[in-house]
Motif scaffolding. Structure first.
Motif, PDB file in Angstrom:
ATOM      1  N   LEU A 188       0.833  -1.201   0.000  1.00 20.56           N
ATOM      2  CA  LEU A 188       0.000   0.000   0.000  1.00 20.56           C
ATOM      3  C   LEU A 188       0.871   1.256   0.000  1.00 20.56           C
ATOM      4  O   LEU A 188       0.590   2.210  -0.733  1.00 20.56           O
ATOM      5  CB  LEU A 188      -0.918  -0.022   1.216  1.00 20.56           C
ATOM      6  N   ALA A 189       1.915   1.252   0.805  1.00 19.49           N
ATOM      7  CA  ALA A 189       2.823   2.403   0.851  1.00 19.49           C
ATOM      8  C   ALA A 189       3.476   2.626  -0.509  1.00 19.49           C
ATOM      9  O   ALA A 189       3.631   3.771  -0.959  1.00 19.49           O
ATOM     10  CB  ALA A 189       3.890   2.180   1.927  1.00 19.49           C
ATOM     11  N   HIS A 190       3.830   1.533  -1.176  1.00 19.22           N
ATOM     12  CA  HIS A 190       4.438   1.646  -2.507  1.00 19.22           C
ATOM     13  C   HIS A 190       3.479   2.320  -3.478  1.00 19.22           C
ATOM     14  O   HIS A 190       3.871   3.198  -4.261  1.00 19.22           O
ATOM     15  CB  HIS A 190       4.836   0.264  -3.017  1.00 19.22           C
ATOM     16  N   ASP A 191       2.200   1.910  -3.454  1.00 21.41           N
ATOM     17  CA  ASP A 191       1.206   2.508  -4.350  1.00 21.41           C
ATOM     18  C   ASP A 191       1.011   3.995  -4.064  1.00 21.41           C
ATOM     19  O   ASP A 191       0.738   4.778  -4.972  1.00 21.41           O
ATOM     20  CB  ASP A 191      -0.130   1.779  -4.209  1.00 21.41           C
ATOM     21  N   LEU A 192       1.131   4.360  -2.817  1.00 23.87           N
ATOM     22  CA  LEU A 192       0.925   5.751  -2.433  1.00 23.87           C
ATOM     23  C   LEU A 192       2.193   6.588  -2.569  1.00 23.87           C
ATOM     24  O   LEU A 192       2.151   7.817  -2.407  1.00 23.87           O
ATOM     25  CB  LEU A 192       0.420   5.816  -0.981  1.00 23.87           C
ATOM     26  N   GLY A 193       3.315   5.927  -2.823  1.00 23.81           N
ATOM     27  CA  GLY A 193       4.569   6.648  -2.984  1.00 23.81           C
ATOM     28  C   GLY A 193       5.143   7.184  -1.696  1.00 23.81           C
ATOM     29  O   GLY A 193       5.758   8.256  -1.680  1.00 23.81           O
ATOM     30  N   VAL A 194       4.912   6.422  -0.591  1.00 24.34           N
ATOM     31  CA  VAL A 194       5.429   6.839   0.703  1.00 24.34           C
ATOM     32  C   VAL A 194       6.145   5.648   1.349  1.00 24.34           C
ATOM     33  O   VAL A 194       6.042   4.520   0.872  1.00 24.34           O
ATOM     34  CB  VAL A 194       4.304   7.336   1.640  1.00 24.34           C
ATOM     35  N   VAL A 195       6.831   5.913   2.445  1.00 24.76           N
ATOM     36  CA  VAL A 195       7.435   4.820   3.194  1.00 24.76           C
ATOM     37  C   VAL A 195       6.360   4.202   4.087  1.00 24.76           C
ATOM     38  O   VAL A 195       5.422   4.892   4.510  1.00 24.76           O
ATOM     39  CB  VAL A 195       8.620   5.311   4.062  1.00 24.76           C
ATOM     40  N   PRO A 196       6.463   2.901   4.388  1.00 16.30           N
ATOM     41  CA  PRO A 196       5.440   2.246   5.203  1.00 16.30           C
ATOM     42  C   PRO A 196       5.151   2.944   6.529  1.00 16.30           C
ATOM     43  O   PRO A 196       3.987   3.017   6.960  1.00 16.30           O
ATOM     44  CB  PRO A 196       6.000   0.833   5.419  1.00 16.30           C
ATOM     45  N   MET A 197       6.181   3.480   7.176  1.00 12.83           N
ATOM     46  CA  MET A 197       5.970   4.119   8.474  1.00 12.83           C
ATOM     47  C   MET A 197       5.032   5.314   8.396  1.00 12.83           C
ATOM     48  O   MET A 197       4.388   5.673   9.382  1.00 12.83           O
ATOM     49  CB  MET A 197       7.321   4.555   9.061  1.00 12.83           C
ATOM     50  N   ALA A 198       4.940   5.941   7.213  1.00 15.01           N
ATOM     51  CA  ALA A 198       4.059   7.099   7.064  1.00 15.01           C
ATOM     52  C   ALA A 198       2.594   6.713   7.243  1.00 15.01           C
ATOM     53  O   ALA A 198       1.770   7.540   7.658  1.00 15.01           O
ATOM     54  CB  ALA A 198       4.275   7.738   5.691  1.00 15.01           C
ATOM     55  N   LEU A 199       2.268   5.466   6.919  1.00 15.44           N
ATOM     56  CA  LEU A 199       0.883   5.009   7.033  1.00 15.44           C
ATOM     57  C   LEU A 199       0.433   4.947   8.488  1.00 15.44           C
ATOM     58  O   LEU A 199      -0.743   5.191   8.795  1.00 15.44           O
ATOM     59  CB  LEU A 199       0.712   3.630   6.391  1.00 15.44           C
ATOM     60  N   TYR A 200       1.363   4.609   9.374  1.00 12.27           N
ATOM     61  CA  TYR A 200       1.006   4.382  10.772  1.00 12.27           C
ATOM     62  C   TYR A 200       0.649   5.663  11.520  1.00 12.27           C
ATOM     63  O   TYR A 200       0.173   5.600  12.664  1.00 12.27           O
ATOM     64  CB  TYR A 200       2.145   3.643  11.480  1.00 12.27           C
ATOM     65  N   LYS A 201       0.854   6.803  10.900  1.00  9.80           N
ATOM     66  CA  LYS A 201       0.391   8.052  11.500  1.00  9.80           C
ATOM     67  C   LYS A 201      -1.124   8.195  11.363  1.00  9.80           C
ATOM     68  O   LYS A 201      -1.741   9.007  12.059  1.00  9.80           O
ATOM     69  CB  LYS A 201       1.076   9.248  10.828  1.00  9.80           C
ATOM     70  N   HIS A 202      -1.726   7.391  10.460  1.00  6.85           N
ATOM     71  CA  HIS A 202      -3.160   7.506  10.173  1.00  6.85           C
ATOM     72  C   HIS A 202      -3.931   6.233  10.493  1.00  6.85           C
ATOM     73  O   HIS A 202      -5.130   6.302  10.789  1.00  6.85           O
ATOM     74  CB  HIS A 202      -3.353   7.859   8.697  1.00  6.85           C
ATOM     75  N   VAL A 203      -3.280   5.069  10.418  1.00 11.38           N
ATOM     76  CA  VAL A 203      -3.902   3.793  10.806  1.00 11.38           C
ATOM     77  C   VAL A 203      -2.905   3.047  11.688  1.00 11.38           C
ATOM     78  O   VAL A 203      -1.735   2.910  11.333  1.00 11.38           O
ATOM     79  CB  VAL A 203      -4.291   2.937   9.580  1.00 11.38           C
ATOM     80  N   ALA A 204      -3.368   2.560  12.823  1.00 13.43           N
ATOM     81  CA  ALA A 204      -2.455   1.976  13.809  1.00 13.43           C
ATOM     82  C   ALA A 204      -1.834   0.677  13.344  1.00 13.43           C
ATOM     83  O   ALA A 204      -0.676   0.390  13.644  1.00 13.43           O
ATOM     84  CB  ALA A 204      -3.189   1.757  15.131  1.00 13.43           C
ATOM     85  N   ASN A 205      -2.599  -0.116  12.598  1.00 15.35           N
ATOM     86  CA  ASN A 205      -2.130  -1.429  12.168  1.00 15.35           C
ATOM     87  C   ASN A 205      -3.032  -1.933  11.042  1.00 15.35           C
ATOM     88  O   ASN A 205      -3.975  -1.235  10.622  1.00 15.35           O
ATOM     89  CB  ASN A 205      -2.112  -2.422  13.339  1.00 15.35           C
ATOM     90  N   LYS A 206      -2.776  -3.151  10.578  1.00 17.79           N
ATOM     91  CA  LYS A 206      -3.546  -3.686   9.464  1.00 17.79           C
ATOM     92  C   LYS A 206      -4.993  -3.950   9.858  1.00 17.79           C
ATOM     93  O   LYS A 206      -5.902  -3.810   9.034  1.00 17.79           O
ATOM     94  CB  LYS A 206      -2.899  -4.961   8.929  1.00 17.79           C
ATOM     95  N   ASP A 207      -5.217  -4.341  11.113  1.00 20.99           N
ATOM     96  CA  ASP A 207      -6.596  -4.560  11.558  1.00 20.99           C
ATOM     97  C   ASP A 207      -7.412  -3.273  11.451  1.00 20.99           C
ATOM     98  O   ASP A 207      -8.562  -3.279  10.992  1.00 20.99           O
ATOM     99  CB  ASP A 207      -6.622  -5.066  13.004  1.00 20.99           C
ATOM    100  N   GLU A 208      -6.827  -2.168  11.879  1.00 22.31           N
ATOM    101  CA  GLU A 208      -7.531  -0.891  11.776  1.00 22.31           C
ATOM    102  C   GLU A 208      -7.718  -0.496  10.311  1.00 22.31           C
ATOM    103  O   GLU A 208      -8.744   0.101   9.945  1.00 22.31           O
ATOM    104  CB  GLU A 208      -6.760   0.200  12.513  1.00 22.31           C
ATOM    105  N   LEU A 209      -6.770  -0.851   9.484  1.00 19.44           N
ATOM    106  CA  LEU A 209      -6.888  -0.596   8.046  1.00 19.44           C
ATOM    107  C   LEU A 209      -8.070  -1.355   7.469  1.00 19.44           C
ATOM    108  O   LEU A 209      -8.886  -0.793   6.735  1.00 19.44           O
ATOM    109  CB  LEU A 209      -5.600  -1.006   7.338  1.00 19.44           C
ATOM    110  N   LEU A 210      -8.189  -2.642   7.803  1.00 27.44           N
ATOM    111  CA  LEU A 210      -9.297  -3.454   7.298  1.00 27.44           C
ATOM    112  C   LEU A 210     -10.636  -2.926   7.788  1.00 27.44           C
ATOM    113  O   LEU A 210     -11.614  -2.881   7.032  1.00 27.44           O
ATOM    114  CB  LEU A 210      -9.112  -4.908   7.717  1.00 27.44           C
ATOM    115  N   ASP A 211     -10.696  -2.531   9.058  1.00 30.21           N
ATOM    116  CA  ASP A 211     -11.942  -1.961   9.584  1.00 30.21           C
ATOM    117  C   ASP A 211     -12.334  -0.717   8.791  1.00 30.21           C
ATOM    118  O   ASP A 211     -13.504  -0.529   8.435  1.00 30.21           O
ATOM    119  CB  ASP A 211     -11.775  -1.593  11.059  1.00 30.21           C
ATOM    120  N   GLY A 212     -11.360   0.129   8.526  1.00 30.45           N
ATOM    121  CA  GLY A 212     -11.647   1.347   7.767  1.00 30.45           C
ATOM    122  C   GLY A 212     -12.071   1.053   6.344  1.00 30.45           C
ATOM    123  O   GLY A 212     -12.963   1.726   5.800  1.00 30.45           O
TER     124      GLY A 212
END
Length: 238
Positions: free
Chosen positions: A39-63
């Motif tokens: 997902l980070a690759h598709d968005l053109g960011v580093v993976p750690m950048a995602l965790y500022k908005h979703v805590a983990n994959k479970d929260e990602l799936l819920d969203g």
């Protein structure tokens, strides 16, 4: 095309953007291939950048599930309860057909997400507005099961692994926090509207055997009526 992709990469990262990109990735490659790294690759960011908005994959799936459920048509007014619910469920089915990974994702969650709870609460509200008692609405929701969200758990579908459980039903109203009852009043109302059995697989506070027989009898009664009428399925034009 390259400029458009570059523009998207420069778009500020947000929770909404992450969730919609995750839905698009799952649509394209399947939920199994979804990872924070991809997902980070598709968005053109580093993976750690995602965790500022979703805590983990479970929260990602819920969203992601909430994004999908948010695409279901709102309830129609000035119509019968039956037509209103039928149209909503068919709308849910169309949404899930656009996102074939969604049923498995919904079933994988141990708790229903806020959007799913709001949708279910709205369906119960339609039943109550149609004159259903809270008790009958309780059993109707069990009878419809996952079909109310636009899919059914098929007996011979190998893609669904045995033992997978979907979102749990709300706990008895006495155990529900006040904020839950305030946010989802119809679900809170039906939670204690029927007989209870502590050892149940349908959901805490529900009589599993009764719910099973209630749904079975409704199906058999309908099948019997069709048999007596000599019903056959209409042929679809080829």
């Amino acid at each position: 095309m390259v400029e458009q992709a570059e523009t998207l990469r420069r778009t500020p990262l947000s929770r909404e953007r992450i969730l919609r990109a995750a839905v698009a990735l799952a649509d394209e490659t399947g939920i199994e291939s979804l990872s924070m790294r991809n997902l980070a690759h598709d968005l053109g960011v580093v993976p750690m950048a995602l965790y500022k908005h979703v805590a983990n994959k479970d929260e990602l799936l819920d969203g992601m599930i909430d994004v999908i459920v948010g695409q279901i048509d709102p309830p129609e007014r000035d119509t019968t309860w039956k037509d209103a619910i039928r149209r909503r469920i068919l709308s849910a089915r169309e949404v899930l057909r656009r996102h074939p990974w969604a049923p498995l994702a919904i079933e994988s969650r141990t708790m229903a997400t806020p959007a799913v709870l709001a949708y279910l609460d709205s369906v119960v509200g339609t039943l109550r507005a149609g004159g259903f008692s809270a008790n009958l609405a309780h059993h109707v929701m069990h009878t419809m099961g996952s079909r109310v969200l636009g899919f059914s758990q098929e007996l011979f579908d190998d893609s669904r692994r045995a033992g997978r459980s979907g979102p749990t039903s709300p706990e008895p109203a006495a155990a529900l926090p006040p904020e839950f009852a305030a946010r989802f009043p119809h679900l809170a109302e039906i939670a204690t509207a029927a007989s209870h059995d502590d050892e149940t697989v349908v959901g805490q506070g529900c009589d599993d055997q009764f719910e099973f027989e209630f749904a079975l009898d409704l199906l058999l009664d309908g099948i019997e009526r069709l048999h007596e009428q000599g019903w056959t399925a209409p042929r679809r034009p080829r």
